[in-house]
Design a protein around this motif. Structure first.
Motif, mmCIF file in Angstrom:
data_model
loop_
_atom_site.group_PDB
_atom_site.id
_atom_site.type_symbol
_atom_site.label_atom_id
_atom_site.label_comp_id
_atom_site.label_asym_id
_atom_site.label_seq_id
_atom_site.Cartn_x
_atom_site.Cartn_y
_atom_site.Cartn_z
ATOM 1 N N ALA A 50 7.110 6.830 1.613
ATOM 2 C CA ALA A 50 7.769 5.961 2.598
ATOM 3 C C ALA A 50 7.112 4.583 2.700
ATOM 4 N N VAL A 51 5.944 4.413 2.050
ATOM 5 C CA VAL A 51 5.184 3.173 2.229
ATOM 6 C C VAL A 51 5.965 1.915 1.827
ATOM 7 N N PRO A 52 6.588 1.888 0.645
ATOM 8 C CA PRO A 52 7.297 0.644 0.278
ATOM 9 C C PRO A 52 8.386 0.272 1.286
ATOM 10 N N THR A 79 -4.731 1.496 1.469
ATOM 11 C CA THR A 79 -4.676 1.289 0.018
ATOM 12 C C THR A 79 -4.465 -0.199 -0.271
ATOM 13 N N GLU A 80 -4.753 -0.579 -1.507
ATOM 14 C CA GLU A 80 -4.602 -1.990 -1.883
ATOM 15 C C GLU A 80 -3.144 -2.444 -1.800
ATOM 16 N N ASP A 81 -2.231 -1.538 -2.127
ATOM 17 C CA ASP A 81 -0.806 -1.903 -2.028
ATOM 18 C C ASP A 81 -0.438 -2.246 -0.587
ATOM 19 N N VAL A 82 -0.899 -1.416 0.334
ATOM 20 C CA VAL A 82 -0.590 -1.675 1.750
ATOM 21 C C VAL A 82 -1.273 -2.964 2.200
ATOM 22 N N ALA A 83 -2.547 -3.122 1.842
ATOM 23 C CA ALA A 83 -3.276 -4.329 2.258
ATOM 24 C C ALA A 83 -2.561 -5.580 1.729
ATOM 25 N N GLY A 84 -2.152 -5.536 0.462
ATOM 26 C CA GLY A 84 -1.451 -6.683 -0.124
ATOM 27 C C GLY A 84 -0.115 -6.928 0.555
ATOM 28 N N GLY A 85 0.592 -5.843 0.842
ATOM 29 C CA GLY A 85 1.900 -5.967 1.493
ATOM 30 C C GLY A 85 1.792 -6.506 2.910
ATOM 31 N N LEU A 86 0.692 -6.202 3.573
ATOM 32 C CA LEU A 86 0.512 -6.696 4.941
ATOM 33 C C LEU A 86 -0.041 -8.128 4.956
ATOM 34 N N SER A 111 -9.663 -1.030 1.554
ATOM 35 C CA SER A 111 -8.778 -1.826 0.700
ATOM 36 C C SER A 111 -8.788 -3.321 1.015
ATOM 37 N N PHE A 112 -9.231 -3.708 2.205
ATOM 38 C CA PHE A 112 -9.172 -5.133 2.548
ATOM 39 C C PHE A 112 -9.961 -6.003 1.565
ATOM 40 N N PRO A 113 -11.149 -5.542 1.086
ATOM 41 C CA PRO A 113 -11.881 -6.393 0.124
ATOM 42 C C PRO A 113 -11.051 -6.806 -1.084
ATOM 43 N N ALA A 114 -10.062 -5.998 -1.474
ATOM 44 C CA ALA A 114 -9.251 -6.342 -2.650
ATOM 45 C C ALA A 114 -8.392 -7.580 -2.408
ATOM 46 N N VAL A 115 -7.960 -7.792 -1.172
ATOM 47 C CA VAL A 115 -7.100 -8.957 -0.898
ATOM 48 C C VAL A 115 -7.904 -10.155 -0.392
ATOM 49 N N LEU A 116 -9.187 -9.928 -0.132
ATOM 50 C CA LEU A 116 -10.002 -11.007 0.447
ATOM 51 C C LEU A 116 -10.060 -12.272 -0.418
ATOM 52 N N PRO A 117 -10.304 -12.154 -1.747
ATOM 53 C CA PRO A 117 -10.388 -13.391 -2.549
ATOM 54 C C PRO A 117 -9.151 -14.276 -2.420
ATOM 55 N N SER A 118 -7.971 -13.667 -2.433
ATOM 56 C CA SER A 118 -6.759 -14.503 -2.342
ATOM 57 C C SER A 118 -6.630 -15.107 -0.941
#
Lengths: 207, 139
Positions: A50-52, A79-86, A111-118
């Motif tokens: 249901a995540v997407p 997860t990184e997908d959720v972090a990126g999507g948010l 998962s937040f560290p994965a989106v931090l650089p951007s």
């Protein structure tokens, strides 16, 4: 012979009522009744399929309680997908959405560290200010280091001030020079100067 | 019966950042205002229900209740304040100020706001507090 407690006759186990399937809950995310949407959002914990669809609903859900429930469910996946999507919503024009998303991301230390650089490289300085707000609450051993990096490197005084504000609760004597350098880098920013000046006595132990 | 003694204007500073509250409190306090603080919109609404303020200084990005929702709540029938509201935020996208005015703010300032400017604005907006008397009469 000891007394033997007589066991109560065992009742046949009552079968738990089976909840609606993820598919049904997903369809209810479009229900006109916000209470129903909220129940569905909370019921979708443990349904990764249901995540997407939930991520797609985040930007359009108008009821703050439903949104909060959806974000609670999504953040639990961490997860990184959720972090990126948010994370994309940190640039939203809706203050309620971006602050709710920031609060959710702050509960996603895996998962937040994965989106931090951007986020640190986002051209919109308001997104970087929100990132500092997230790091203030993120339970991650590197959060302090990331805030130090923001204070040293970010070119915008509002971001640096936000990062200083986020750092202060965990700041120590070791951070004094960092704050002095920031004050020197932005000598014309009155709030930054005030923030540093107010923090220094506590950090150095001098009045 | 009214007193001839002028009272200090009461300001509620609403911001989730403790240093911002401290900064605005310091500036306005030194300028003679009686300053109270709230860490988010909900706290602000609770405070306003208990005490009428002469001016609200409200941040935009806050947890629990953001600045726009807070201003709408302050202007709602439940609180019903007619006092001036200044919103201060780092957000300066096109439309941010419009959104603030639609919510009911009187002024929208972008951070960082120079201290003397904030004091000037607060002084100007609280100079005429006739709206408070009108509200008292209406009540």
């Amino acid at each position: 012979m000891g007394l033997v407690r007589k066991q109560a006759p065992q009742e046949p186990e009552e079968a738990l009522p089976e909840g609606p399937s993820a598919e049904i809950l997903l369809s209810r995310l479009d229900d006109p009744d916000p209470d129903r949407r909220r129940e569905s959002a909370l019921g979708l914990v443990g349904a990764p399929e249901a995540v997407p669809a939930m991520l797609a609903r985040v930007g359009v859900e108008e009821d703050p309680r439903v949104l909060e429930s959806m974000l609670t469910t999504l953040a639990a996946y961490d997860t990184e997908d959720v972090a990126g999507g948010l994370a994309v919503h940190l640039a939203s024009d809706e203050a309620g959405l971006r602050t709710a998303v920031a609060a959710a991301l702050a509960t996603m230390p895996r998962s937040f560290p994965a989106v931090l650089p951007s986020l640190l490289a986002a051209p919109d300085h308001d997104v970087r200010v929100m990132t500092a707000m997230i790091l203030a609450d993120l339970q991650h051993p590197e959060a302090h280091t990331w805030l130090v990096r923001m204070i040293c490197q970010d070119p915008h005084p509002n971001v640096v001030t936000g990062a200083i504000d986020a750092l202060l609760p965990s700041a120590t004597t070791d951070d004094v020079q960092l704050l002095l350098d920031a004050r020197e880098r932005f000598p014309d920013d009155p709030f930054l100067r005030f923030t540093v000046n107010a923090a220094l006595p506590r950090l150095t132990g001098t009045p | 019966m009214t007193s001839d003694t002028p009272t200090r204007a009461r300001v509620l500073v609403v911001d989730d950042a403790a240093t911002v509250r401290m900064y605005h409190n310091s500036l306005l306090g030194e300028a003679g205002f009686e300053v109270s603080e709230a860490a988010n919109g909900l706290e602000a609404v609770e405070a306003a229900l208990g005490t009428p303020f002469d001016l609200y200084v409200v941040d935009v990005n806050m947890p629990k209740m953001n600045g726009y929702a807070c201003v709408e709540a302050l202007r709602s029938e439940t609180v019903g304040t007619a006092a001036p509201i200044v919103m201060i935020s780092t957000e300066d996208r096109p439309g941010d100020a419009d959104r603030a005015y639609r919510a009911g703010a009187n002024l929208y300032l972008v951070k960082p706001v120079a201290g003397d400017r904030l004091v000037r604005v607060a002084t100007m907006l609280t100079a005429d507090r006739s709206w408070a008397a009108e509200k008292d009469v209406a009540a």
